[in-house]
Design a protein around this motif. Sequence first.
Motif, PDB file in Angstrom:
ATOM      1  N   TYR A 127       0.823  -1.213   0.000  1.00  0.00           N
ATOM      2  CA  TYR A 127       0.000   0.000   0.000  1.00  0.00           C
ATOM      3  C   TYR A 127       0.859   1.266   0.000  1.00  0.00           C
ATOM      4  O   TYR A 127       0.464   2.276  -0.602  1.00  0.00           O
ATOM      5  N   GLU A 128       2.021   1.214   0.632  1.00  0.00           N
ATOM      6  CA  GLU A 128       2.911   2.371   0.573  1.00  0.00           C
ATOM      7  C   GLU A 128       3.404   2.573  -0.858  1.00  0.00           C
ATOM      8  O   GLU A 128       3.411   3.700  -1.374  1.00  0.00           O
ATOM      9  N   TYR A 129       3.803   1.495  -1.511  1.00  0.00           N
ATOM     10  CA  TYR A 129       4.274   1.561  -2.889  1.00  0.00           C
ATOM     11  C   TYR A 129       3.165   2.060  -3.811  1.00  0.00           C
ATOM     12  O   TYR A 129       3.406   2.787  -4.779  1.00  0.00           O
ATOM     13  N   ASP A 130       1.934   1.681  -3.477  1.00  0.00           N
ATOM     14  CA  ASP A 130       0.764   2.037  -4.294  1.00  0.00           C
ATOM     15  C   ASP A 130       0.194   3.405  -3.920  1.00  0.00           C
ATOM     16  O   ASP A 130      -0.899   3.762  -4.345  1.00  0.00           O
ATOM     17  N   ASN A 131       0.953   4.138  -3.086  1.00  0.00           N
ATOM     18  CA  ASN A 131       0.569   5.495  -2.684  1.00  0.00           C
ATOM     19  C   ASN A 131      -0.783   5.540  -1.966  1.00  0.00           C
ATOM     20  O   ASN A 131      -1.627   6.391  -2.231  1.00  0.00           O
ATOM     21  N   GLN A 132      -0.955   4.595  -1.036  1.00  0.00           N
ATOM     22  CA  GLN A 132      -2.145   4.576  -0.186  1.00  0.00           C
ATOM     23  C   GLN A 132      -1.679   4.614   1.274  1.00  0.00           C
ATOM     24  O   GLN A 132      -1.697   3.590   1.965  1.00  0.00           O
ATOM     25  N   PRO A 133      -1.248   5.780   1.744  1.00  0.00           N
ATOM     26  CA  PRO A 133      -0.595   5.866   3.059  1.00  0.00           C
ATOM     27  C   PRO A 133      -1.467   5.459   4.236  1.00  0.00           C
ATOM     28  O   PRO A 133      -0.949   4.920   5.225  1.00  0.00           O
ATOM     29  N   LYS A 134      -2.761   5.698   4.168  1.00  0.00           N
ATOM     30  CA  LYS A 134      -3.627   5.334   5.294  1.00  0.00           C
ATOM     31  C   LYS A 134      -3.686   3.824   5.475  1.00  0.00           C
ATOM     32  O   LYS A 134      -3.640   3.312   6.606  1.00  0.00           O
ATOM     33  N   LEU A 135      -3.799   3.094   4.357  1.00  0.00           N
ATOM     34  CA  LEU A 135      -3.800   1.639   4.455  1.00  0.00           C
ATOM     35  C   LEU A 135      -2.416   1.127   4.863  1.00  0.00           C
ATOM     36  O   LEU A 135      -2.307   0.175   5.645  1.00  0.00           O
ATOM     37  N   ALA A 136      -1.361   1.753   4.338  1.00  0.00           N
ATOM     38  CA  ALA A 136       0.000   1.366   4.742  1.00  0.00           C
ATOM     39  C   ALA A 136       0.184   1.569   6.237  1.00  0.00           C
ATOM     40  O   ALA A 136       0.718   0.697   6.938  1.00  0.00           O
ATOM     41  N   GLU A 137      -0.285   2.713   6.739  1.00  0.00           N
ATOM     42  CA  GLU A 137      -0.185   3.002   8.177  1.00  0.00           C
ATOM     43  C   GLU A 137      -0.933   1.952   8.988  1.00  0.00           C
ATOM     44  O   GLU A 137      -0.438   1.463  10.013  1.00  0.00           O
ATOM     45  N   LYS A 138      -2.123   1.576   8.531  1.00  0.00           N
ATOM     46  CA  LYS A 138      -2.930   0.577   9.238  1.00  0.00           C
ATOM     47  C   LYS A 138      -2.147  -0.715   9.435  1.00  0.00           C
ATOM     48  O   LYS A 138      -2.099  -1.272  10.550  1.00  0.00           O
ATOM     49  N   TYR A 139      -1.512  -1.201   8.358  1.00  0.00           N
ATOM     50  CA  TYR A 139      -0.839  -2.494   8.450  1.00  0.00           C
ATOM     51  C   TYR A 139       0.515  -2.400   9.147  1.00  0.00           C
ATOM     52  O   TYR A 139       0.920  -3.337   9.855  1.00  0.00           O
ATOM     53  N   TYR A 140       1.219  -1.289   8.998  1.00  0.00           N
ATOM     54  CA  TYR A 140       2.462  -1.126   9.753  1.00  0.00           C
ATOM     55  C   TYR A 140       2.164  -1.043  11.253  1.00  0.00           C
ATOM     56  O   TYR A 140       2.925  -1.568  12.079  1.00  0.00           O
ATOM     57  N   LYS A 141       1.065  -0.397  11.621  1.00  0.00           N
ATOM     58  CA  LYS A 141       0.682  -0.343  13.038  1.00  0.00           C
ATOM     59  C   LYS A 141       0.345  -1.737  13.561  1.00  0.00           C
ATOM     60  O   LYS A 141       0.687  -2.085  14.700  1.00  0.00           O
ATOM     61  N   LEU A 142      -0.320  -2.534  12.737  1.00  0.00           N
ATOM     62  CA  LEU A 142      -0.614  -3.914  13.136  1.00  0.00           C
ATOM     63  C   LEU A 142       0.685  -4.709  13.314  1.00  0.00           C
ATOM     64  O   LEU A 142       0.804  -5.523  14.233  1.00  0.00           O
ATOM     65  N   ALA A 143       1.656  -4.464  12.426  1.00  0.00           N
ATOM     66  CA  ALA A 143       2.945  -5.148  12.545  1.00  0.00           C
ATOM     67  C   ALA A 143       3.650  -4.759  13.839  1.00  0.00           C
ATOM     68  O   ALA A 143       4.228  -5.605  14.526  1.00  0.00           O
ATOM     69  N   VAL A 144       3.574  -3.470  14.187  1.00  0.00           N
ATOM     70  CA  VAL A 144       4.156  -3.004  15.447  1.00  0.00           C
ATOM     71  C   VAL A 144       3.470  -3.683  16.628  1.00  0.00           C
ATOM     72  O   VAL A 144       4.130  -4.141  17.574  1.00  0.00           O
ATOM     73  N   LYS A 145       2.160  -3.767  16.560  1.00  0.00           N
ATOM     74  CA  LYS A 145       1.391  -4.362  17.666  1.00  0.00           C
ATOM     75  C   LYS A 145       1.703  -5.841  17.833  1.00  0.00           C
ATOM     76  O   LYS A 145       1.880  -6.334  18.947  1.00  0.00           O
ATOM     77  N   VAL A 146       1.782  -6.562  16.724  1.00  0.00           N
ATOM     78  CA  VAL A 146       1.977  -8.018  16.779  1.00  0.00           C
ATOM     79  C   VAL A 146       3.445  -8.387  16.938  1.00  0.00           C
ATOM     80  O   VAL A 146       3.798  -9.281  17.713  1.00  0.00           O
ATOM     81  N   GLY A 147       4.326  -7.708  16.179  1.00  0.00           N
ATOM     82  CA  GLY A 147       5.742  -8.056  16.198  1.00  0.00           C
ATOM     83  C   GLY A 147       6.560  -7.163  17.097  1.00  0.00           C
ATOM     84  O   GLY A 147       7.316  -7.633  17.945  1.00  0.00           O
ATOM     85  N   GLY A 148       6.420  -5.853  16.881  1.00  0.00           N
ATOM     86  CA  GLY A 148       7.115  -4.892  17.732  1.00  0.00           C
ATOM     87  C   GLY A 148       8.618  -4.861  17.561  1.00  0.00           C
ATOM     88  O   GLY A 148       9.326  -4.340  18.426  1.00  0.00           O
ATOM     89  N   SER A 149       9.123  -5.384  16.441  1.00  0.00           N
ATOM     90  CA  SER A 149      10.574  -5.367  16.223  1.00  0.00           C
ATOM     91  C   SER A 149      11.025  -3.970  15.812  1.00  0.00           C
ATOM     92  O   SER A 149      10.218  -3.107  15.453  1.00  0.00           O
ATOM     93  N   LEU A 150      12.336  -3.766  15.833  1.00  0.00           N
ATOM     94  CA  LEU A 150      12.894  -2.501  15.352  1.00  0.00           C
ATOM     95  C   LEU A 150      12.461  -2.238  13.919  1.00  0.00           C
ATOM     96  O   LEU A 150      12.141  -1.101  13.554  1.00  0.00           O
ATOM     97  N   ASN A 151      12.454  -3.287  13.109  1.00  0.00           N
ATOM     98  CA  ASN A 151      12.070  -3.138  11.708  1.00  0.00           C
ATOM     99  C   ASN A 151      10.626  -2.657  11.568  1.00  0.00           C
ATOM    100  O   ASN A 151      10.329  -1.803  10.723  1.00  0.00           O
ATOM    101  N   CYS A 152       9.734  -3.183  12.393  1.00  0.00           N
ATOM    102  CA  CYS A 152       8.322  -2.770  12.344  1.00  0.00           C
ATOM    103  C   CYS A 152       8.182  -1.282  12.654  1.00  0.00           C
ATOM    104  O   CYS A 152       7.494  -0.542  11.939  1.00  0.00           O
TER     105      CYS A 152
END
Length: 317
Positions: free
Chosen positions: A175-200
């Motif tokens: 979604y970031e590549y496709d220029n849809q920042p709100k959807l990209a933000e949604k999934y990166y936040k989910l990655a932070v919540k579930v994984g929480g790694s430095l990369n996330c």
Amino acid sequence: MRYLILLLFFSNVLLGQSPKEKAAQCITEKAYIKAEKLMLDYVKNHQTDKEAIELLGDSYGYQKKWDNAIEQYRKLKDIDDSNANYHYKYGGALGMKAQQVSTLKALTLIGDIKEAFLKAAALDAKHIDARWALVELYISLPGIVGGSTKKSLKYANELEKLSKVDGYLAKGYVYEYDNQPKLAEKYYKLAVKVGGSLNCYEKLSNLYEAYNEPDKAIATIEASQDKHNRNALHYQLGKVSADYNIQLDKGEQCLLQYIKHYTAADGVPLEWAYYRLAQIYKHKNNTKKALNFIDKALSLRADFKQALKEKRVISTK
């Protein structure tokens, strides 16, 4: 005597290593040329030894000798067509070559790259790297040569079934590549919540920077620092502060902390921290301190182009 016995023991262990073990150790130690030489000599006399051929291919790959790596990985998949990883490495080496040749030449490689990654994914239903490669391939290719957001998301969904954090990061990437920042933000936040790694956290903060939301980027970096306590994050926060001329006191303190606790393992060279501090003091209209830190940056690297340019800007204030 005890230390002498131990020294002799470990010497015998090292002397007793096989060429393949030595090559694997060399790769671990980033001595890629030495690994290449060891395996070149070995493979001449063991032309069907898959482990040796793979080590030789890897030694070429780490040196970015893509044609040589492609040749070795092609041998591997010809010897064992059922091994998913051989197809994945072959596709990966082709993909890296495609980035270094002309657009016309790269277009001729796309079919083989796609075929290799698809074969790897088909052979191993749990091959995460192959699915990541397909996510990145389909989203980056133009539609005329098979690029497709839909196909990219298909493999992101497969990743999510294998690893939620990989799936969320992959969807954020698409979604970031496709220029849809709100959807990209949604999934990166989910990655932070579930994984929480430095990369996330980094993916999320980079997204905010890319879409000109520096306050959110800083908040994300601070959250990452609270969890991981890495000195490198002090630099990242200072960089955002300097780039966007915001939260300057916080940025200043973070950069001073980065400099105080700096080690080579932090990644970003020390001169960049001095450069960012100079930017912050420039924003604060403290020309004396700005010039002091830009000179410190240049004392570490005299040909630091960004610092030389910044010094000219500061000197005119």
